[in-house]
Design an enzyme around this catalytic site. Structure first.
Site, PDB file in Angstrom:
ATOM      1  N   PHE A   1       3.195 -11.261  -0.443  1.00 11.35           N
ATOM      2  CA  PHE A   1       3.945 -11.681   0.743  1.00 11.35           C
ATOM      3  C   PHE A   1       3.406 -10.855   1.902  1.00 11.35           C
ATOM      4  CE2 PHE A   1       7.814 -11.049   3.443  1.00 11.35           C
ATOM      5  CZ  PHE A   1       8.258 -12.357   3.593  1.00 11.35           C
TER       6      PHE A   1
ATOM      7  N   LEU B   1       3.546 -10.054   5.578  1.00  7.76           N
ATOM      8  CA  LEU B   1       4.265 -10.119   6.844  1.00  7.76           C
ATOM      9  C   LEU B   1       3.915  -8.918   7.730  1.00  7.76           C
ATOM     10  CD1 LEU B   1       6.558 -11.477   8.533  1.00  7.76           C
ATOM     11  CD2 LEU B   1       8.199 -10.115   7.223  1.00  7.76           C
ATOM     12  N   SER B   2       3.980  -7.713   7.163  1.00  8.90           N
ATOM     13  CA  SER B   2       3.845  -6.485   7.966  1.00  8.90           C
ATOM     14  C   SER B   2       2.433  -6.288   8.495  1.00  8.90           C
ATOM     15  CB  SER B   2       4.212  -5.262   7.129  1.00  8.90           C
ATOM     16  OG  SER B   2       5.508  -5.381   6.632  1.00  8.90           O
ATOM     17  N   GLU B   3       2.376  -5.670   9.668  1.00  8.08           N
ATOM     18  CA  GLU B   3       1.089  -5.339  10.293  1.00  8.08           C
ATOM     19  C   GLU B   3       1.133  -3.884  10.747  1.00  8.08           C
ATOM     20  OE1 GLU B   3       0.260  -8.195  13.367  1.00  8.08           O
ATOM     21  OE2 GLU B   3       0.317  -9.875  11.944  1.00  8.08           O
TER      22      GLU B   3
ATOM     23  N   TRP C   1       0.339  -2.784   4.064  1.00 12.15           N
ATOM     24  CA  TRP C   1       1.432  -2.526   3.121  1.00 12.15           C
ATOM     25  C   TRP C   1       1.719  -3.752   2.269  1.00 12.15           C
ATOM     26  CZ3 TRP C   1       2.158   2.317   2.580  1.00 12.15           C
ATOM     27  CH2 TRP C   1       2.130   3.176   3.677  1.00 12.15           C
TER      28      TRP C   1
ATOM     29  N   ASP D   1      16.734 -12.530   3.366  1.00 14.15           N
ATOM     30  CA  ASP D   1      18.180 -12.626   3.129  1.00 14.15           C
ATOM     31  C   ASP D   1      18.461 -12.628   1.619  1.00 14.15           C
ATOM     32  OD1 ASP D   1      20.163 -12.784   5.063  1.00 14.15           O
ATOM     33  OD2 ASP D   1      20.715 -14.822   4.471  1.00 14.15           O
TER      34      ASP D   1
ATOM     35  N   ARG E   1      23.108  20.075 -23.227  1.00 14.24           N
ATOM     36  CA  ARG E   1      22.662  21.426 -22.834  1.00 14.24           C
ATOM     37  C   ARG E   1      23.860  22.359 -22.674  1.00 14.24           C
ATOM     38  NH1 ARG E   1      18.236  24.109 -21.309  1.00 14.24           N
ATOM     39  NH2 ARG E   1      18.335  25.637 -19.590  1.00 14.24           N
TER      40      ARG E   1
ATOM     41  N   GLY F   1      14.837  22.886 -13.774  1.00 13.00           N
ATOM     42  CA  GLY F   1      13.373  22.827 -13.642  1.00 13.00           C
ATOM     43  C   GLY F   1      12.796  21.563 -14.258  1.00 13.00           C
TER      44      GLY F   1
ATOM     45  N   GLU G   1      11.304  -4.055   3.268  1.00 17.73           N
ATOM     46  CA  GLU G   1      12.226  -5.198   3.482  1.00 17.73           C
ATOM     47  C   GLU G   1      13.350  -4.806   4.443  1.00 17.73           C
ATOM     48  OE1 GLU G   1      13.101  -7.853   0.248  1.00 17.73           O
ATOM     49  OE2 GLU G   1      11.355  -7.108  -0.859  1.00 17.73           O
TER      50      GLU G   1
HETATM   51  C1  LIG Z   1       5.805   0.522  -0.942  1.00 17.83           C
HETATM   52  C2  LIG Z   1       5.837  -0.488   0.163  1.00 17.83           C
HETATM   53  C3  LIG Z   1       5.657  -1.827  -0.142  1.00 17.83           C
HETATM   54  C4  LIG Z   1       5.649  -2.787   0.878  1.00 17.83           C
HETATM   55  N1  LIG Z   1       5.403  -4.105   0.579  1.00 17.83           N
HETATM   56  C5  LIG Z   1       5.295  -5.005   1.593  1.00 17.83           C
HETATM   57  C6  LIG Z   1       4.922  -6.369   1.317  1.00 17.83           C
HETATM   58  O1  LIG Z   1       4.718  -6.757   0.152  1.00 17.83           O
HETATM   59  N2  LIG Z   1       4.784  -7.215   2.368  1.00 17.83           N
HETATM   60  C7  LIG Z   1       4.995  -6.840   3.657  1.00 17.83           C
HETATM   61  O2  LIG Z   1       4.854  -7.661   4.544  1.00 17.83           O
HETATM   62  N3  LIG Z   1       5.357  -5.559   3.943  1.00 17.83           N
HETATM   63  C8  LIG Z   1       5.509  -4.646   2.947  1.00 17.83           C
HETATM   64  N4  LIG Z   1       5.842  -3.335   3.232  1.00 17.83           N
HETATM   65  C9  LIG Z   1       6.002  -2.942   4.630  1.00 17.83           C
HETATM   66  C10 LIG Z   1       7.421  -2.580   4.989  1.00 17.83           C
HETATM   67  O3  LIG Z   1       8.227  -3.727   5.076  1.00 17.83           O
HETATM   68  C11 LIG Z   1       7.374  -1.754   6.275  1.00 17.83           C
HETATM   69  O4  LIG Z   1       6.788  -0.495   5.946  1.00 17.83           O
HETATM   70  C12 LIG Z   1       8.732  -1.556   6.897  1.00 17.83           C
HETATM   71  O5  LIG Z   1       9.229  -2.761   7.417  1.00 17.83           O
HETATM   72  C13 LIG Z   1       8.709  -0.497   7.997  1.00 17.83           C
HETATM   73  O6  LIG Z   1       7.681  -0.787   8.895  1.00 17.83           O
HETATM   74  P1  LIG Z   1       6.661   0.382   9.334  1.00 17.83           P
HETATM   75  O7  LIG Z   1       6.126   1.017   8.105  1.00 17.83           O
HETATM   76  O8  LIG Z   1       5.697  -0.202  10.294  1.00 17.83           O
HETATM   77  O9  LIG Z   1       7.567   1.465  10.051  1.00 17.83           O
HETATM   78  P2  LIG Z   1       8.090   1.396  11.567  1.00 17.83           P
HETATM   79  O10 LIG Z   1       8.417  -0.015  11.940  1.00 17.83           O
HETATM   80  O11 LIG Z   1       7.167   2.167  12.409  1.00 17.83           O
HETATM   81  O12 LIG Z   1       9.460   2.180  11.433  1.00 17.83           O
HETATM   82  C14 LIG Z   1       9.465   3.604  11.150  1.00 17.83           C
HETATM   83  C15 LIG Z   1      10.882   4.059  11.020  1.00 17.83           C
HETATM   84  O13 LIG Z   1      11.562   3.864  12.252  1.00 17.83           O
HETATM   85  C16 LIG Z   1      12.930   3.634  12.004  1.00 17.83           C
HETATM   86  N5  LIG Z   1      13.331   2.398  12.671  1.00 17.83           N
HETATM   87  C17 LIG Z   1      12.715   1.205  12.616  1.00 17.83           C
HETATM   88  N6  LIG Z   1      13.368   0.296  13.358  1.00 17.83           N
HETATM   89  C18 LIG Z   1      14.427   0.943  13.897  1.00 17.83           C
HETATM   90  C19 LIG Z   1      15.470   0.553  14.774  1.00 17.83           C
HETATM   91  N7  LIG Z   1      15.536  -0.714  15.221  1.00 17.83           N
HETATM   92  N8  LIG Z   1      16.396   1.477  15.124  1.00 17.83           N
HETATM   93  C20 LIG Z   1      16.294   2.742  14.673  1.00 17.83           C
HETATM   94  N9  LIG Z   1      15.322   3.181  13.850  1.00 17.83           N
HETATM   95  C21 LIG Z   1      14.396   2.299  13.477  1.00 17.83           C
HETATM   96  C22 LIG Z   1      13.107   3.541  10.477  1.00 17.83           C
HETATM   97  O14 LIG Z   1      13.569   4.789   9.982  1.00 17.83           O
HETATM   98  C23 LIG Z   1      11.707   3.269   9.992  1.00 17.83           C
HETATM   99  O15 LIG Z   1      11.498   3.747   8.677  1.00 17.83           O
HETATM  100  C24 LIG Z   1       5.869  -2.381   2.219  1.00 17.83           C
HETATM  101  C25 LIG Z   1       6.088  -1.023   2.502  1.00 17.83           C
HETATM  102  C26 LIG Z   1       6.060  -0.080   1.496  1.00 17.83           C
HETATM  103  C27 LIG Z   1       6.281   1.374   1.861  1.00 17.83           C
END
Ligand SMILES: Cc1cc2nc3c(=O)[nH]c(=O)nc-3n(C[C@H](O)[C@H](O)[C@H](O)COP(=O)(O)OP(=O)(O)OC[C@H]3O[C@@H](n4cnc5c(N)ncnc54)[C@H](O)[C@@H]3O)c2cc1C
Length: 383
Positions: A123, A125-127, A156, A238, A266, A339, A362
Protein backbone atom coordinates in the site's frame (compact mmCIF):
# COMPACT_ATOMS: atom_id res chain seq x y z
CA UNK A 1 -2.54 -18.98 27.76
CA UNK A 2 -3.94 -15.46 27.44
CA UNK A 3 -7.26 -14.57 29.02
CA UNK A 4 -9.94 -15.62 26.52
CA UNK A 5 -12.99 -14.40 28.47
CA UNK A 6 -13.46 -11.50 26.02
CA UNK A 7 -14.59 -14.04 23.44
CA UNK A 8 -17.86 -14.30 25.39
CA UNK A 9 -18.57 -10.59 24.97
CA UNK A 10 -21.76 -9.81 23.04
CA UNK A 11 -19.79 -7.94 20.36
CA UNK A 12 -18.80 -11.33 18.90
CA UNK A 13 -20.82 -14.08 17.21
CA UNK A 14 -20.29 -17.82 17.44
CA UNK A 15 -18.48 -17.94 14.09
CA UNK A 16 -15.93 -15.48 15.51
CA UNK A 17 -15.38 -17.74 18.51
CA UNK A 18 -14.81 -20.73 16.23
CA UNK A 19 -12.46 -18.70 14.05
CA UNK A 20 -10.43 -17.62 17.10
CA UNK A 21 -10.12 -21.22 18.31
CA UNK A 22 -9.09 -22.52 14.87
CA UNK A 23 -6.52 -19.77 14.35
CA UNK A 24 -5.16 -20.27 17.88
CA UNK A 25 -4.51 -23.93 17.03
CA UNK A 26 -2.88 -22.96 13.71
CA UNK A 27 -0.62 -20.43 15.45
CA UNK A 28 0.40 -22.95 18.12
CA UNK A 29 1.43 -25.38 15.36
CA UNK A 30 3.08 -22.91 12.96
CA UNK A 31 4.46 -19.90 14.88
CA UNK A 32 6.78 -18.23 15.59
CA UNK A 33 8.87 -18.43 12.44
CA UNK A 34 12.59 -17.69 12.16
CA UNK A 35 13.00 -13.94 11.43
CA UNK A 36 16.67 -14.04 10.36
CA UNK A 37 15.77 -13.29 6.74
CA UNK A 38 12.62 -11.14 7.01
CA UNK A 39 11.96 -11.11 3.26
CA UNK A 40 12.00 -14.90 3.06
CA UNK A 41 10.07 -15.23 6.34
CA UNK A 42 7.41 -12.81 5.17
CA UNK A 43 6.97 -14.46 1.77
CA UNK A 44 6.82 -17.84 3.44
CA UNK A 45 4.20 -16.60 5.92
CA UNK A 46 2.05 -15.19 3.11
CA UNK A 47 2.28 -18.52 1.27
CA UNK A 48 1.31 -20.54 4.35
CA UNK A 49 -1.42 -18.18 5.50
CA UNK A 50 -2.84 -18.28 1.98
CA UNK A 51 -2.55 -22.04 1.52
CA UNK A 52 -4.35 -22.65 4.81
CA UNK A 53 -7.17 -20.27 3.89
CA UNK A 54 -6.55 -17.46 6.39
CA UNK A 55 -5.98 -14.73 3.81
CA UNK A 56 -9.50 -15.31 2.50
CA UNK A 57 -10.59 -13.10 5.42
CA UNK A 58 -8.53 -10.14 4.18
CA UNK A 59 -10.75 -9.47 1.14
CA UNK A 60 -14.13 -10.39 -0.21
CA UNK A 61 -14.70 -10.90 -3.93
CA UNK A 62 -18.48 -10.68 -3.81
CA UNK A 63 -19.05 -8.05 -1.13
CA UNK A 64 -16.73 -5.14 -0.39
CA UNK A 65 -17.68 -5.29 3.29
CA UNK A 66 -15.11 -7.08 5.39
CA UNK A 67 -15.91 -8.87 8.66
CA UNK A 68 -14.02 -6.40 10.81
CA UNK A 69 -14.47 -8.36 14.03
CA UNK A 70 -12.89 -11.36 12.33
CA UNK A 71 -9.97 -9.23 11.07
CA UNK A 72 -9.41 -7.79 14.56
CA UNK A 73 -9.58 -11.21 16.21
CA UNK A 74 -7.15 -12.61 13.66
CA UNK A 75 -4.67 -9.78 14.03
CA UNK A 76 -4.68 -9.91 17.81
CA UNK A 77 -4.23 -13.70 17.74
CA UNK A 78 -1.40 -13.63 15.18
CA UNK A 79 0.33 -10.70 16.94
CA UNK A 80 0.22 -12.56 20.26
CA UNK A 81 2.20 -15.38 18.64
CA UNK A 82 4.44 -13.60 16.11
CA UNK A 83 4.50 -9.94 15.01
CA UNK A 84 5.75 -10.83 11.53
CA UNK A 85 2.84 -13.21 10.97
CA UNK A 86 0.44 -10.42 11.88
CA UNK A 87 2.29 -8.06 9.52
CA UNK A 88 2.14 -10.56 6.63
CA UNK A 89 -1.58 -11.10 7.17
CA UNK A 90 -2.43 -7.41 7.60
CA UNK A 91 -0.55 -6.17 4.55
CA UNK A 92 -2.44 -8.49 2.20
CA UNK A 93 -5.63 -6.76 3.35
CA UNK A 94 -4.31 -3.20 3.53
CA UNK A 95 -2.40 -3.42 0.24
CA UNK A 96 -5.48 -4.62 -1.59
CA UNK A 97 -7.90 -2.50 0.51
CA UNK A 98 -8.62 0.01 -2.30
CA UNK A 99 -9.36 -2.88 -4.70
CA UNK A 100 -11.58 -4.71 -2.21
CA UNK A 101 -13.60 -1.57 -1.51
CA UNK A 102 -13.54 0.21 -4.88
CA UNK A 103 -12.02 -2.06 -7.56
CA UNK A 104 -13.76 -3.32 -10.70
CA UNK A 105 -14.10 -7.00 -11.65
CA UNK A 106 -10.86 -7.06 -13.63
CA UNK A 107 -8.87 -5.45 -10.81
CA UNK A 108 -10.41 -7.87 -8.32
CA UNK A 109 -8.78 -10.78 -10.15
CA UNK A 110 -5.65 -9.81 -8.20
CA UNK A 111 -7.53 -10.60 -4.98
CA UNK A 112 -7.62 -14.26 -6.00
CA UNK A 113 -3.82 -14.27 -5.85
CA UNK A 114 -3.40 -12.17 -2.71
CA UNK A 115 -5.99 -14.28 -0.87
CA UNK A 116 -4.31 -17.51 -2.04
CA UNK A 117 -0.94 -16.20 -0.85
CA UNK A 118 0.58 -16.42 -4.34
CA UNK A 119 1.02 -12.62 -4.64
CA UNK A 120 2.33 -10.22 -1.97
CA UNK A 121 0.61 -6.80 -1.68
CA UNK A 122 1.79 -3.29 -0.75
CA UNK A 123 0.00 0.00 0.00
CA UNK A 124 1.95 3.04 -1.27
CA UNK A 125 0.61 6.27 0.20
CA UNK A 126 3.38 7.92 2.27
CA UNK A 127 6.06 10.11 0.76
CA UNK A 128 9.21 11.69 2.21
CA UNK A 129 7.46 15.05 2.69
CA UNK A 130 3.93 13.79 3.32
CA UNK A 131 3.45 11.01 5.83
CA UNK A 132 0.94 12.53 8.23
CA UNK A 133 0.01 15.25 5.74
CA UNK A 134 -1.32 12.84 3.10
CA UNK A 135 -3.35 15.48 1.24
CA UNK A 136 -0.08 17.16 0.33
CA UNK A 137 1.42 14.22 -1.56
CA UNK A 138 3.51 15.11 -4.61
CA UNK A 139 3.64 12.00 -6.81
CA UNK A 140 1.88 12.88 -10.07
CA UNK A 141 -0.22 10.86 -12.49
CA UNK A 142 -0.69 12.63 -15.83
CA UNK A 143 -3.03 11.46 -18.59
CA UNK A 144 -1.30 10.66 -21.88
CA UNK A 145 -3.67 9.31 -24.53
CA UNK A 146 -5.38 6.34 -22.90
CA UNK A 147 -2.52 5.92 -20.41
CA UNK A 148 -1.42 7.47 -17.15
CA UNK A 149 2.21 8.45 -16.59
CA UNK A 150 3.38 8.37 -12.97
CA UNK A 151 6.36 10.26 -11.54
CA UNK A 152 7.36 10.55 -7.89
CA UNK A 153 8.56 8.83 -4.76
CA UNK A 154 7.00 6.74 -1.98
CA UNK A 155 8.65 5.81 1.28
CA UNK A 156 8.05 3.55 4.29
CA UNK A 157 6.25 1.12 2.02
CA UNK A 158 5.66 -2.15 3.85
CA UNK A 159 6.48 -5.16 1.67
CA UNK A 160 8.38 -2.73 -0.59
CA UNK A 161 10.90 -4.86 -2.45
CA UNK A 162 9.01 -8.13 -2.06
CA UNK A 163 5.51 -7.11 -3.17
CA UNK A 164 4.08 -8.33 -6.47
CA UNK A 165 1.33 -5.71 -6.58
CA UNK A 166 0.96 -2.20 -5.11
CA UNK A 167 -1.88 0.23 -4.73
CA UNK A 168 -0.33 3.66 -5.36
CA UNK A 169 -1.82 7.08 -4.59
CA UNK A 170 -0.91 9.98 -6.88
CA UNK A 171 -1.98 13.52 -7.69
CA UNK A 172 -4.21 13.72 -10.76
CA UNK A 173 -5.20 17.34 -10.11
CA UNK A 174 -9.02 17.38 -10.35
CA UNK A 175 -8.96 19.86 -7.46
CA UNK A 176 -6.56 21.29 -4.87
CA UNK A 177 -5.05 19.20 -2.06
CA UNK A 178 -7.13 16.22 -1.01
CA UNK A 179 -9.56 16.76 -3.90
CA UNK A 180 -6.98 15.97 -6.58
CA UNK A 181 -5.76 12.48 -5.66
CA UNK A 182 -6.37 9.10 -7.31
CA UNK A 183 -5.41 5.49 -6.68
CA UNK A 184 -3.79 3.06 -9.13
CA UNK A 185 -3.16 -0.67 -9.23
CA UNK A 186 0.50 -1.23 -10.10
CA UNK A 187 2.15 -4.62 -10.72
CA UNK A 188 5.67 -4.57 -9.25
CA UNK A 189 7.25 -5.48 -12.60
CA UNK A 190 5.89 -2.35 -14.33
CA UNK A 191 8.80 -0.59 -16.13
CA UNK A 192 9.72 2.66 -14.34
CA UNK A 193 9.50 1.44 -10.71
CA UNK A 194 12.77 1.31 -8.81
CA UNK A 195 13.35 0.11 -5.26
CA UNK A 196 15.74 2.88 -4.25
CA UNK A 197 16.35 1.86 -0.65
CA UNK A 198 15.52 -0.93 1.76
CA UNK A 199 14.79 0.54 5.20
CA UNK A 200 15.92 -1.18 8.42
CA UNK A 201 13.81 -0.57 11.53
CA UNK A 202 13.99 -1.67 15.19
CA UNK A 203 11.57 -4.54 14.57
CA UNK A 204 12.60 -5.68 11.06
CA UNK A 205 9.92 -5.97 8.38
CA UNK A 206 10.26 -5.67 4.60
CA UNK A 207 10.17 -1.88 4.02
CA UNK A 208 11.35 0.26 1.12
CA UNK A 209 11.50 3.61 -0.60
CA UNK A 210 10.32 3.43 -4.22
CA UNK A 211 10.53 5.81 -7.13
CA UNK A 212 8.44 6.03 -10.29
CA UNK A 213 10.11 7.52 -13.38
CA UNK A 214 7.72 7.97 -16.30
CA UNK A 215 5.94 4.80 -15.27
CA UNK A 216 3.21 4.17 -17.84
CA UNK A 217 -0.07 2.56 -16.74
CA UNK A 218 -3.13 1.67 -18.83
CA UNK A 219 -6.45 3.43 -18.13
CA UNK A 220 -7.63 0.19 -16.49
CA UNK A 221 -5.11 0.74 -13.65
CA UNK A 222 -7.21 3.57 -12.18
CA UNK A 223 -9.17 2.29 -9.17
CA UNK A 224 -12.59 3.89 -8.77
CA UNK A 225 -13.00 7.51 -9.88
CA UNK A 226 -10.19 10.00 -10.58
CA UNK A 227 -10.04 12.66 -7.87
CA UNK A 228 -11.58 10.43 -5.19
CA UNK A 229 -8.31 8.88 -4.00
CA UNK A 230 -8.13 10.71 -0.67
CA UNK A 231 -11.58 9.50 0.39
CA UNK A 232 -10.65 6.00 -0.74
CA UNK A 233 -7.46 6.05 1.35
CA UNK A 234 -9.41 7.28 4.38
CA UNK A 235 -12.13 4.61 3.91
CA UNK A 236 -9.45 1.89 3.78
CA UNK A 237 -7.67 3.32 6.84
CA UNK A 238 -11.02 3.60 8.65
CA UNK A 239 -11.18 -0.20 8.49
CA UNK A 240 -7.55 -1.09 9.01
CA UNK A 241 -6.91 1.37 11.86
CA UNK A 242 -9.02 -0.69 14.26
CA UNK A 243 -6.98 -3.72 13.24
CA UNK A 244 -3.72 -1.91 14.09
CA UNK A 245 -5.25 -1.47 17.55
CA UNK A 246 -6.03 -5.20 17.55
CA UNK A 247 -2.41 -6.07 16.73
CA UNK A 248 -1.28 -3.83 19.60
CA UNK A 249 -3.78 -5.59 21.84
CA UNK A 250 -2.25 -8.94 20.84
CA UNK A 251 1.21 -7.65 21.83
CA UNK A 252 -0.17 -6.33 25.13
CA UNK A 253 -1.92 -9.61 25.96
CA UNK A 254 1.30 -11.51 25.28
CA UNK A 255 3.24 -9.10 27.52
CA UNK A 256 0.70 -9.57 30.33
CA UNK A 257 0.98 -13.35 29.92
CA UNK A 258 4.76 -13.22 30.03
CA UNK A 259 4.61 -11.00 33.12
CA UNK A 260 2.19 -13.36 34.87
CA UNK A 261 4.49 -16.28 34.09
CA UNK A 262 7.50 -14.42 35.43
CA UNK A 263 6.01 -13.18 38.71
CA UNK A 264 4.40 -16.56 39.43
CA UNK A 265 7.68 -18.42 39.17
CA UNK A 266 10.32 -16.01 40.49
CA UNK A 267 10.98 -15.53 44.21
CA UNK A 268 12.32 -12.28 45.64
CA UNK A 269 13.08 -11.61 49.30
CA UNK A 270 11.87 -15.11 50.20
CA UNK A 271 8.42 -14.87 48.58
CA UNK A 272 6.94 -15.13 45.07
CA UNK A 273 7.05 -11.80 43.22
CA UNK A 274 3.30 -12.21 42.66
CA UNK A 275 2.74 -11.69 46.41
CA UNK A 276 4.25 -8.18 46.39
CA UNK A 277 1.63 -5.40 46.48
CA UNK A 278 3.49 -3.19 43.98
CA UNK A 279 3.75 -6.11 41.55
CA UNK A 280 0.03 -6.77 41.95
CA UNK A 281 -0.63 -3.09 41.32
CA UNK A 282 1.32 -3.31 38.02
CA UNK A 283 -0.58 -6.45 37.01
CA UNK A 284 -3.93 -4.83 37.79
CA UNK A 285 -3.06 -1.77 35.70
CA UNK A 286 -1.96 -3.97 32.82
CA UNK A 287 -5.13 -6.08 32.92
CA UNK A 288 -7.31 -2.96 33.10
CA UNK A 289 -5.52 -1.40 30.13
CA UNK A 290 -5.87 -4.60 28.10
CA UNK A 291 -9.61 -4.90 28.74
CA UNK A 292 -10.27 -1.21 28.04
CA UNK A 293 -8.39 -1.46 24.72
CA UNK A 294 -10.27 -4.63 23.79
CA UNK A 295 -13.60 -2.95 24.50
CA UNK A 296 -12.74 -0.01 22.24
CA UNK A 297 -11.50 -2.28 19.44
CA UNK A 298 -14.47 -4.64 19.42
CA UNK A 299 -16.85 -1.69 19.81
CA UNK A 300 -15.36 -0.14 16.64
CA UNK A 301 -15.43 -3.44 14.74
CA UNK A 302 -18.96 -4.28 15.82
CA UNK A 303 -20.16 -0.78 14.85
CA UNK A 304 -18.74 -1.26 11.34
CA UNK A 305 -20.09 -4.81 11.00
CA UNK A 306 -23.48 -3.58 12.20
CA UNK A 307 -23.72 -1.37 9.12
CA UNK A 308 -22.17 2.01 9.97
CA UNK A 309 -20.91 3.70 6.79
CA UNK A 310 -17.86 5.18 8.54
CA UNK A 311 -16.34 4.60 11.99
CA UNK A 312 -13.68 7.32 12.04
CA UNK A 313 -14.19 8.24 15.69
CA UNK A 314 -14.45 4.65 16.96
CA UNK A 315 -11.49 3.44 14.87
CA UNK A 316 -9.28 6.35 15.92
CA UNK A 317 -10.13 5.82 19.59
CA UNK A 318 -9.40 2.10 19.28
CA UNK A 319 -6.08 2.63 17.50
CA UNK A 320 -4.95 5.50 19.73
CA UNK A 321 -5.79 3.84 23.04
CA UNK A 322 -4.69 0.31 22.17
CA UNK A 323 -1.30 1.31 20.77
CA UNK A 324 -0.56 3.70 23.65
CA UNK A 325 -1.56 1.25 26.40
CA UNK A 326 0.26 -1.62 24.68
CA UNK A 327 3.47 0.41 24.90
CA UNK A 328 2.90 0.92 28.62
CA UNK A 329 1.81 -2.69 29.31
CA UNK A 330 4.89 -4.02 27.50
CA UNK A 331 7.13 -1.58 29.37
CA UNK A 332 5.74 -2.86 32.69
CA UNK A 333 6.33 -6.45 31.55
CA UNK A 334 9.96 -5.59 30.71
CA UNK A 335 10.36 -4.01 34.16
CA UNK A 336 8.93 -7.08 35.92
CA UNK A 337 11.48 -9.23 34.07
CA UNK A 338 14.41 -7.22 35.45
CA UNK A 339 17.62 -7.68 33.42
CA UNK A 340 16.04 -10.49 31.45
CA UNK A 341 13.54 -7.96 30.12
CA UNK A 342 16.17 -6.31 27.97
CA UNK A 343 18.04 -9.45 26.99
CA UNK A 344 18.06 -9.73 23.18
CA UNK A 345 15.68 -12.37 21.91
CA UNK A 346 13.48 -12.47 25.05
CA UNK A 347 9.79 -12.27 24.15
CA UNK A 348 9.20 -9.04 26.12
CA UNK A 349 12.28 -7.45 24.52
CA UNK A 350 10.89 -8.34 21.07
CA UNK A 351 7.49 -6.93 21.98
CA UNK A 352 9.15 -3.73 23.22
CA UNK A 353 10.62 -3.22 19.74
CA UNK A 354 7.54 -4.48 17.83
CA UNK A 355 5.01 -2.10 19.39
CA UNK A 356 6.80 1.19 18.77
CA UNK A 357 5.98 1.73 15.09
CA UNK A 358 2.25 1.10 15.65
CA UNK A 359 1.98 4.48 17.42
CA UNK A 360 3.30 6.13 14.23
CA UNK A 361 1.93 4.36 11.16
CA UNK A 362 -1.60 4.55 9.74
CA UNK A 363 -1.84 7.93 11.47
CA UNK A 364 0.36 8.86 14.44
CA UNK A 365 -1.30 9.17 17.86
CA UNK A 366 -1.49 12.96 17.51
CA UNK A 367 -3.35 12.57 14.20
CA UNK A 368 -5.84 10.18 15.85
CA UNK A 369 -6.49 12.83 18.53
CA UNK A 370 -7.21 15.41 15.82
CA UNK A 371 -9.68 13.04 14.14
CA UNK A 372 -11.47 12.30 17.43
CA UNK A 373 -11.62 15.99 18.35
CA UNK A 374 -12.98 16.89 14.90
CA UNK A 375 -15.66 14.21 15.16
CA UNK A 376 -16.87 15.29 18.61
CA UNK A 377 -16.77 18.98 17.69
CA UNK A 378 -18.82 18.23 14.55
CA UNK A 379 -21.32 16.49 16.85
CA UNK A 380 -21.58 19.63 19.00
CA UNK A 381 -22.07 21.82 15.90
CA UNK A 382 -24.90 19.59 14.67
CA UNK A 383 -26.82 19.82 17.98
C1 LIG B 1 7.16 0.48 10.18
C2 LIG B 1 6.40 1.41 9.29
C3 LIG B 1 5.61 0.88 8.28
C4 LIG B 1 4.91 1.72 7.41
N1 LIG B 1 4.19 1.20 6.37
C5 LIG B 1 3.61 2.04 5.47
C6 LIG B 1 2.94 1.51 4.31
O1 LIG B 1 2.87 0.28 4.11
N2 LIG B 1 2.42 2.39 3.42
C7 LIG B 1 2.47 3.74 3.60
O2 LIG B 1 1.97 4.47 2.76
N3 LIG B 1 3.09 4.26 4.69
C8 LIG B 1 3.65 3.44 5.62
N4 LIG B 1 4.30 3.97 6.72
C9 LIG B 1 4.40 5.42 6.85
C10 LIG B 1 3.61 5.97 8.02
O3 LIG B 1 2.24 5.95 7.74
C11 LIG B 1 4.17 7.36 8.33
O4 LIG B 1 5.47 7.18 8.88
C12 LIG B 1 3.30 8.14 9.29
O5 LIG B 1 2.09 8.50 8.68
C13 LIG B 1 4.00 9.38 9.81
O6 LIG B 1 4.51 10.12 8.74
P1 LIG B 1 6.04 10.64 8.78
O7 LIG B 1 6.91 9.48 9.09
O8 LIG B 1 6.29 11.39 7.53
O9 LIG B 1 6.10 11.60 10.04
P2 LIG B 1 5.62 13.13 10.07
O10 LIG B 1 4.39 13.31 9.23
O11 LIG B 1 6.78 13.99 9.82
O12 LIG B 1 5.18 13.26 11.58
C14 LIG B 1 6.17 13.21 12.64
C15 LIG B 1 5.46 13.30 13.96
O13 LIG B 1 4.79 14.54 14.06
C16 LIG B 1 3.65 14.40 14.88
N5 LIG B 1 2.48 14.90 14.16
C17 LIG B 1 2.11 14.59 12.91
N6 LIG B 1 0.98 15.24 12.58
C18 LIG B 1 0.64 15.97 13.66
C19 LIG B 1 -0.42 16.88 13.94
N7 LIG B 1 -1.36 17.12 13.01
N8 LIG B 1 -0.46 17.46 15.16
C20 LIG B 1 0.50 17.21 16.07
N9 LIG B 1 1.54 16.38 15.86
C21 LIG B 1 1.61 15.78 14.67
C22 LIG B 1 3.52 12.90 15.22
O14 LIG B 1 4.07 12.66 16.50
C23 LIG B 1 4.36 12.24 14.15
O15 LIG B 1 4.90 11.01 14.59
C24 LIG B 1 4.98 3.13 7.60
C25 LIG B 1 5.75 3.64 8.66
C26 LIG B 1 6.46 2.80 9.49
C27 LIG B 1 7.29 3.42 10.60
Amino acid sequence: MADRSFLDWPFLDDHHRLLAADLEAWCAANLPVDHTDVDAACRNLVTRLGADGWLGHSANMERPELDLRALCLMRETLARHDGLADFAFAMQGLGMGPVTLFGDEQQKQWLLQTMAGTAVAGFALSEPASGSDVANLATTASPDGDDWVINGEKTWISNGGIADIYTVFARTGEGPGARGLSCFLVPADTPGITIEERIDVIAPHPLARLTFANMRLPASALIGTAGKGFGMAMAVLDIFRSTVGAAALGFARRALDEALGRVSTRELFGAPMAAMPTVQSSLAEMALDVDAAALLIYRAAWTKDDGAARISREASMAKLHATEIAQSVIDKAVQLHGGDGVRSGQMVERLYREIRALRIYEGASEVQKLIIARQILDGVAEN
